[in-house]
Scaffold this motif. Sequence first.
Motif, mmCIF file in Angstrom:
data_model
loop_
_atom_site.group_PDB
_atom_site.id
_atom_site.type_symbol
_atom_site.label_atom_id
_atom_site.label_comp_id
_atom_site.label_asym_id
_atom_site.label_seq_id
_atom_site.Cartn_x
_atom_site.Cartn_y
_atom_site.Cartn_z
ATOM 1 N N PRO A 91 0.836 -1.200 0.000
ATOM 2 C CA PRO A 91 0.000 0.000 0.000
ATOM 3 C C PRO A 91 0.871 1.251 0.000
ATOM 4 O O PRO A 91 1.967 1.277 0.564
ATOM 5 N N VAL A 95 -4.460 3.987 -1.671
ATOM 6 C CA VAL A 95 -5.184 4.118 -0.403
ATOM 7 C C VAL A 95 -5.616 5.568 -0.253
ATOM 8 O O VAL A 95 -5.085 6.474 -0.908
ATOM 9 N N GLU A 130 -0.338 -0.144 -4.174
ATOM 10 C CA GLU A 130 -1.791 -0.105 -4.085
ATOM 11 C C GLU A 130 -2.245 1.268 -3.626
ATOM 12 O O GLU A 130 -1.613 1.892 -2.757
#
Length: 776
Positions: free
Chosen positions: A272, A371, A369
């Motif tokens: 993330p 977020v 990723e």
Amino acid sequence: MKLGKVEFCHFLQIIALFLCLSGMNQAELSRSRSKPYFQSGRTRTKRSWVWNQFFVLEEYMGTDPLYVGKLHSDVDKGDGSIKYILSGEGASSIFIIDENTGDIHATKRLDREEQAYYTLRAQALDRLTNKPVEPESEFVIKIQDINDNEPKFLDGPYTAGVPEMSPVGTSVVQVTATDADDPTYGNSARVVYSILQGQPYFSVEPKTGVIKTALPNMDREAKDQYLLVIQAKDMVGQNGGLSGTTSVTVTLTDVNDNPPRFPRRSYQYNVPESLPVASVVARIKAADADVGPNAEMEYKIVDGDGLGVFKISVDKDTQEGIITIQKELDFEAKTSYTLRIEAANMHVDPRFLSLGPFSDMTTVKIIVEDVDEPPVFTSRLYSMVVSEAAKIGTIIGTVAAHDPDASNSPVVIDLTGICQRRMQMKNILTQRITCKELSLLVFGLLFVENPAQIGRGYVAITILDINDNAPEFAMEYETTVCENAQPGQVIQKISAIDKDDPPNGHQFYFSLTAEAANNHNFTLQDNKDNTATVLTRRNGFRRQEQSVFYLPIYIVDSGSPSLSSTNTLTIRVCDCDADGIAQTCNAEAYILPAGLSTGALIAILACVLTLLVLVLLIVTMRRRKKEPLIFDEERDIRENIVRYDDEGGGEEDTEAFDMAALRNLNIMRDTKTRRDVTPEIQFLSRPTFKSIPDNVIFREFIWERLKEADVDPCAPPYDSLQTYAFEGNGSVAESLSSLDSISSNSDQNYDYLSDWGPRFKRLADMYGTGPDCLYS
């Protein structure tokens, strides 16, 4: 025909005994042609006997004493006039001599390993005069060795190590066996070595005991330990020799003969974008069959687009490659990274470079990723300054934050921290200052929030100090001055403290107050280093005149504006010893006798009080013993009747009792109150009366009471003559009761009872003449 081990030993003993007997003539004394030996005069002849070395075989097992040799002097004519004596090591205990013939025998079994030879002295004496005919001479009996000790490995069992893949003939370890037999005689101590277990991997040198490798390319990863059994045998390994064994544990040590290899050619990890810097992204490991330093490796990123974003390090315990983040990830900026990672051994052995490169490569792909990110401040740390005298509402500084996401959500700023400040919009306003009044760093924790995320920034607020605290004594001083103190003597050094914290440090000024500046007892000296010294101005201090002095001291700080305070120093006058150490500072203690402390005086007073209490108790007990049982100033007419088990003197025994009280009952008696008897019912006192009762009635009454007392188990251990108010028959006194007195025509007036108080109210009601007093 082969000889066994025991038969061979016996055979050697027989041969040695034969050699010993055959050389006996050499051991005998040989005559010399020198002149005889004379004791008289200063002349001394040359010794007349010559000794050769004697030999005796060890471990003789026969029952008869073992013949060693013969001593003989040329003075001995064989007529028995010469006597031989033996002295030295083992004389009489191990070796004996025939004093007539000079034959020497061994009476005990000898062990060469315990003692190899014995030194003795022999002398020939005249049997009649017991004087020496020859000078005393020394000779040696040497113990001849037999093979009775097997070789022993004193340092066994052995452990050794040899590198794997070693060539044939590589030395491993040397073993050594020790044989206690005589190495200079025969082959009893000559040892050869052989290997009983461990072939074909290892061999041993027969003479030196050096163990060597016998096979090439022994691989530790296949087998890392071997157990060898080595034998040492004496008599040059011949049959009949004695042997001993030991074990040798050989461990193959590791060499770097295995390169590292990644189990996979590529790896992929998802991360993330909110992962903090220095967080671990992944762990990868290259396999290496080696151990220890040979398995140590290093990892490095050799290629890829994440060289500045990620880094890789090695875990020293597990030899894993740890990939961590060096910079913050941003999904909006870049969504993936590719890394080319190499693992290589740190310690490469050049002998095994032919086995291939000692490194390996793999590919790591990292997917970022997206977020929802929290808002961020324009700065991680804001530094602000405020005076501790700042008023409420003073603006200290400004902070700013924004949402890094594309949505650009609105930001709300709040403040919390150590000093609990409030913040209005983007300006930090002081609410109140509650921190310690020192210059300190205050961290305010800023929460910047949208509906889902919180960002943090830090505000460091330095509170500037102002001079708002007056100086004071650094501690509570307990100052004393000796009675024998001299003028100018230092009795106390004082210092001051101030809660404020000026930038250039404290500077205090000390002086006496105006009313104390001209006192004749003490003075104050400012040391200019934030301390001051209190000195005496005179001598002759006396506790009985004044035991405590109070000295007011004026202290000023260097602040702007400066603050001051007056502190009082309490000085007690004390009695001191020769070293100036205070012994007592109590003014009352001055009048006490010399040499007695307060504790000693208290102990003496306690002893005196205890003695007084004991004396009072003794006097009280003696007085109580002397007091009669009946309240009578002159005498008590009642006597105790005491019952004894022995026979007394009868009625003639009147020393203890007054028998007249029993013989003559026609006497006048007054009512007495017994001390030792508490009556159950208290009657009012009656006036004295005269009773002339009948003797028979009283005699029966007394005997009945005596019988009741004799059979009563609860009666006291003595009989007593009780006095009862029994009038008898026909008393001339008639009734003395006052029950009818109220109706009698008595002229007595009892109205005065009402004036005696409430205690006599009942009698006043009964006998008074008032109309309302009767039965009131």
